[in-house]
Enzyme design. Structure first.
Site, PDB file in Angstrom:
ATOM      1  N   ASP A   5     -39.247  24.235 -22.452  1.00 18.46           N
ATOM      2  CA  ASP A   5     -40.351  24.977 -22.506  1.00 18.46           C
ATOM      3  C   ASP A   5     -41.858  24.110 -22.098  1.00 18.46           C
ATOM      4  O   ASP A   5     -43.051  24.176 -22.481  1.00 18.46           O
ATOM      5  CB  ASP A   5     -40.944  25.687 -23.892  1.00 18.46           C
ATOM      6  CG  ASP A   5     -40.974  24.603 -24.764  1.00 18.46           C
ATOM      7  OD1 ASP A   5     -40.594  23.523 -24.805  1.00 18.46           O
ATOM      8  OD2 ASP A   5     -41.330  25.351 -26.149  1.00 18.46           O
ATOM      9  N   LYS A  63     -45.360  17.140 -36.395  1.00 16.76           N
ATOM     10  CA  LYS A  63     -46.582  18.099 -36.627  1.00 16.76           C
ATOM     11  C   LYS A  63     -47.231  17.481 -37.801  1.00 16.76           C
ATOM     12  O   LYS A  63     -47.535  18.187 -38.737  1.00 16.76           O
ATOM     13  CB  LYS A  63     -46.225  19.545 -36.863  1.00 16.76           C
ATOM     14  CG  LYS A  63     -45.223  20.128 -35.527  1.00 16.76           C
ATOM     15  CD  LYS A  63     -44.985  21.365 -35.729  1.00 16.76           C
ATOM     16  CE  LYS A  63     -44.468  22.122 -34.422  1.00 16.76           C
ATOM     17  NZ  LYS A  63     -43.091  21.379 -33.933  1.00 16.76           N
ATOM     18  N   ASP A  82     -47.170  22.387 -22.571  1.00 17.00           N
ATOM     19  CA  ASP A  82     -46.022  23.029 -23.630  1.00 17.00           C
ATOM     20  C   ASP A  82     -46.337  24.453 -22.901  1.00 17.00           C
ATOM     21  O   ASP A  82     -47.548  24.922 -23.298  1.00 17.00           O
ATOM     22  CB  ASP A  82     -46.288  22.579 -24.924  1.00 17.00           C
ATOM     23  CG  ASP A  82     -45.308  23.479 -25.641  1.00 17.00           C
ATOM     24  OD1 ASP A  82     -44.990  24.654 -25.553  1.00 17.00           O
ATOM     25  OD2 ASP A  82     -44.711  22.912 -26.723  1.00 17.00           O
TER      26      ASP A  82
END
Ligand code: GDD
Ligand code: MG
Length: 341
Positions: free
Chosen positions: A104, A155, A215
């Protein structure tokens, strides 16, 4: 040489267009994301393994009809195994140093340069890096001057991020990395495997590249990727074949066989065989295949699933439109790596 393309997951942030579509087949400028990635592979790569689950039959079908001049295999997971579990599941197709690529991402990454650097450093893994301002949705590294990665945090909270350099989603790995991954389990490359390779001091490096990177996992970035590529081509709209178009289009991409009346489309992606009437204003939206949109509609910041019918005069804002049952096999909740908007 082989490349595993991580084509699984459900693309929940892009629902409802991902209800009916294999995530890596989402079109960018009317060409599947996965095709953009395959075209950038170095010549050495002669086998591509697509690690997939939901709607993997669509990948089989697409590659049956489109020849890329190399061996293309769909490696199926019965249930999603995560970014490392999927690689382990495909390991029977690997017999050398290999690439792992998120599907992606649209970028100018030079995979040959990544491979060259990987061979130079002789480590277990080398990953591509890209600087961003807001790191919290990505994997973030601490990097030494010689390219050695001393920390990888997936993250992190902004205050815990070791730098502004993120994992750009393209890796060169040695087969030994496969030994780190437990078979048949849900395993995350980013949360489990990379930190362990670093802890074992087995040689884990990063290479920053220049150019562009995006992204495309959410509607806004999916639209932005289209705009960026249109800018690179010096055009303000993109259209497929056999369209009948009378509207005004700014940064909009129109699929094949679309019929669009005298309407304004701005920052909008329209899939194949869509009909849009006159006097509509559609901004920052994604319109799924075979939709019919009546005249005089105002649609802003919406994702409309395939085959939806929008009545004339409808006003829609910040909505996902899907009037049919949730397709079988699609999760009710977001799963995997994703962070909710
Ligand atoms: N086969 C398979 N099975 N593929 C999967 C699975 C799975 O269970 N889960 C995710 N994928 C694929 C996705 O389709 C995508 O191509 C890639 O693996 C990464 O998963 P995402 O869910 O898109 O992760 P992310 O965007 O939150 O984070 C990843 O990408 C960032 C860069 O965009 C991580 O790799 C981050 O570290 C990275 O910075
Ligand atoms: Mg992603």
């Amino acid at each position: 040489m082989q490349a595993i393309i991580l084509s699984g997951g459900y693309g929940t942030r892009l629902k409802p267009i991902t209800y009916t579509r294999q995530k890596s087949l989402l079109p960018i400028l009317n060409k599947p994301m996965v095709a953009h990635i395959i075209e950038k592979l170095p010549h050495e790569v002669n086998r591509v393994v697509l690690a997939a689950n939901y709607r993997s039959d669509q990948l089989e079908e697409y590659f049956k009809n489109n020849d890329f001049g190399m061996d293309i295999i769909v490696s199926m997971e019965d249930t999603p195994l995560g970014t490392a579990g999927a690689v382990k599941n495909a390991s029977q197709y690997i017999d050398d140093t290999f690439f792992v690529l998120n599907s992606d991402i649209i970028s100018s990454i030079d995979l040959q340069a990544l491979l060259d650097f990987h061979r130079e450093t002789k480590g277990l893994g080398t990953i591509s890096l890209w600087p961003v301002e807001n790191v919290s949705e990505f994997g973030v590294v601490a990097l030494e001057d010689d390219g050695k990665i001393t920390k990888f945090v997936e993250k992190p909270k902004k205050e815990d991020a070791p730098s502004n350099l993120i994992n750009a989603g393209a890796y060169c790995l040695e087969q030994e990395v496969l030994d780190y991954i437990e078979k048949g389990k849900m395993v995350s490359m980013e949360k489990e495997i990379f930190p362990r390779i670093i802890a074992d001091d087995k040689g884990f490096h990063g290479l920053q590249f220049e150019g562009y990177w995006m992204d495309v996992g959410r509607p806004s970035s999916y639209i932005d990727a289209h705009k960026m590529l249109m800018d690179k081509k010096g055009v303000k709209m993109w259209q497929g074949e056999h369209c009948i178009l009378s509207g005004r289009f700014i940064y909009s991409c129109i699929g094949n066989k679309a019929i669009i009346g005298s309407s304004d489309l701005v920052d909008t992606i329209v899939y194949d065989e869509v009909t849009i009437g006159d006097d509509c204003r559609i901004t920052s939206s994604i319109i799924g295949a075979n939709c019919k949109i009546g005249a005089d509609c105002v649609i802003e910041n919406c994702v409309i699933g395939d085959r939806e019918i929008i009545k004339p005069g409808t006003r829609l804002r910040d909505e996902s439109v899907w009037t049919k049952p949730l397709p079988e096999g699609y999760p009710h909740q977001q799963i995997g790596n994703a962070v909710q908007k």
